[in-house]
Design a protein around this motif. Structure first.
Motif, short mmCIF file in Angstrom:
data_model
loop_
_atom_site.label_atom_id
_atom_site.label_comp_id
_atom_site.label_asym_id
_atom_site.label_seq_id
_atom_site.Cartn_x
_atom_site.Cartn_y
_atom_site.Cartn_z
N ARG A 68 2.10 6.72 -6.88
CA ARG A 68 1.12 7.71 -7.33
C ARG A 68 1.63 9.13 -7.11
O ARG A 68 1.49 9.99 -7.98
CB ARG A 68 -0.21 7.52 -6.61
N LEU A 69 2.24 9.36 -5.95
CA LEU A 69 2.81 10.69 -5.69
C LEU A 69 3.94 10.98 -6.66
O LEU A 69 4.06 12.10 -7.17
CB LEU A 69 3.32 10.78 -4.25
N LYS A 128 0.83 -1.21 0.00
CA LYS A 128 0.00 0.00 0.00
C LYS A 128 0.87 1.26 0.00
O LYS A 128 0.61 2.21 -0.73
CB LYS A 128 -0.92 -0.01 1.22
N ALA A 129 1.92 1.27 0.80
CA ALA A 129 2.84 2.41 0.85
C ALA A 129 3.55 2.58 -0.49
O ALA A 129 3.75 3.71 -0.96
CB ALA A 129 3.85 2.23 1.97
N ALA A 167 1.89 13.71 1.81
CA ALA A 167 2.01 12.26 1.89
C ALA A 167 1.62 11.82 3.29
O ALA A 167 1.82 12.56 4.25
CB ALA A 167 3.44 11.84 1.57
N ILE A 180 7.08 7.73 2.93
CA ILE A 180 6.42 7.67 1.62
C ILE A 180 6.78 8.90 0.80
O ILE A 180 7.05 8.80 -0.40
CB ILE A 180 4.89 7.53 1.79
N ARG A 230 2.38 1.75 -3.45
CA ARG A 230 1.41 2.32 -4.41
C ARG A 230 1.23 3.81 -4.18
O ARG A 230 1.17 4.59 -5.14
CB ARG A 230 0.07 1.60 -4.31
N ARG A 231 1.13 4.21 -2.92
CA ARG A 231 0.98 5.64 -2.62
C ARG A 231 2.20 6.43 -3.08
O ARG A 231 2.08 7.50 -3.67
CB ARG A 231 0.75 5.86 -1.13
#
Length: 110
Positions: free
Chosen positions: A17-18, A10-11, A60, A65, A13-14
């Motif tokens: 995306r950022l 999950k981290a 973030a 992240i 993917r975040r």
């Protein structure tokens, strides 16, 4: 011995995306530099300054992240928002009137 460090999907993917958003900003403004600031429990703020002086920011959920995102995006990252880096920011009439409205009783723009 194999590397046993676990990666939080999950981290990742975040951060990805950022990084895409940072890359998009960079392409739109002729390149970009950034600075990551810790916000406490809220996470971290990524301040971006384009080569044309346009600025923007992203938040973030964690400092880690944010750091991963700027590394993936491949931009130059400053440790502080010092004078030389801050001097690259170009502000327009909106920012000036908004700052004046808050500070010295000028128009509130909203």
């Amino acid at each position: 011995m194999a590397d046993t460090q676990q990666v939080d999907p999950k981290a990742e993917r975040r951060a990805s995306r950022l990084a895409q958003r940072i890359g998009s900003f960079s392409r739109a403004h002729g390149g970009a530099e950034g600075q990551v600031a810790y916000l406490g429990q809220r996470g971290a703020r990524i301040v971006l300054v384009g080569e044309d002086g346009t600025w923007g920011d992203l938040v973030a959920p964690t400092y880690a992240i944010a750091r991963t995102a700027v590394e993936k995006a491949g931009i130059t990252v400053h440790e502080t928002f010092d004078g030389e880096f801050a001097a690259k920011v170009r502000t327009g009439p909106y920012e000036w009137s908004r700052m004046a409205g808050i500070q010295v009783g000028g128009p509130r723009n909203g």
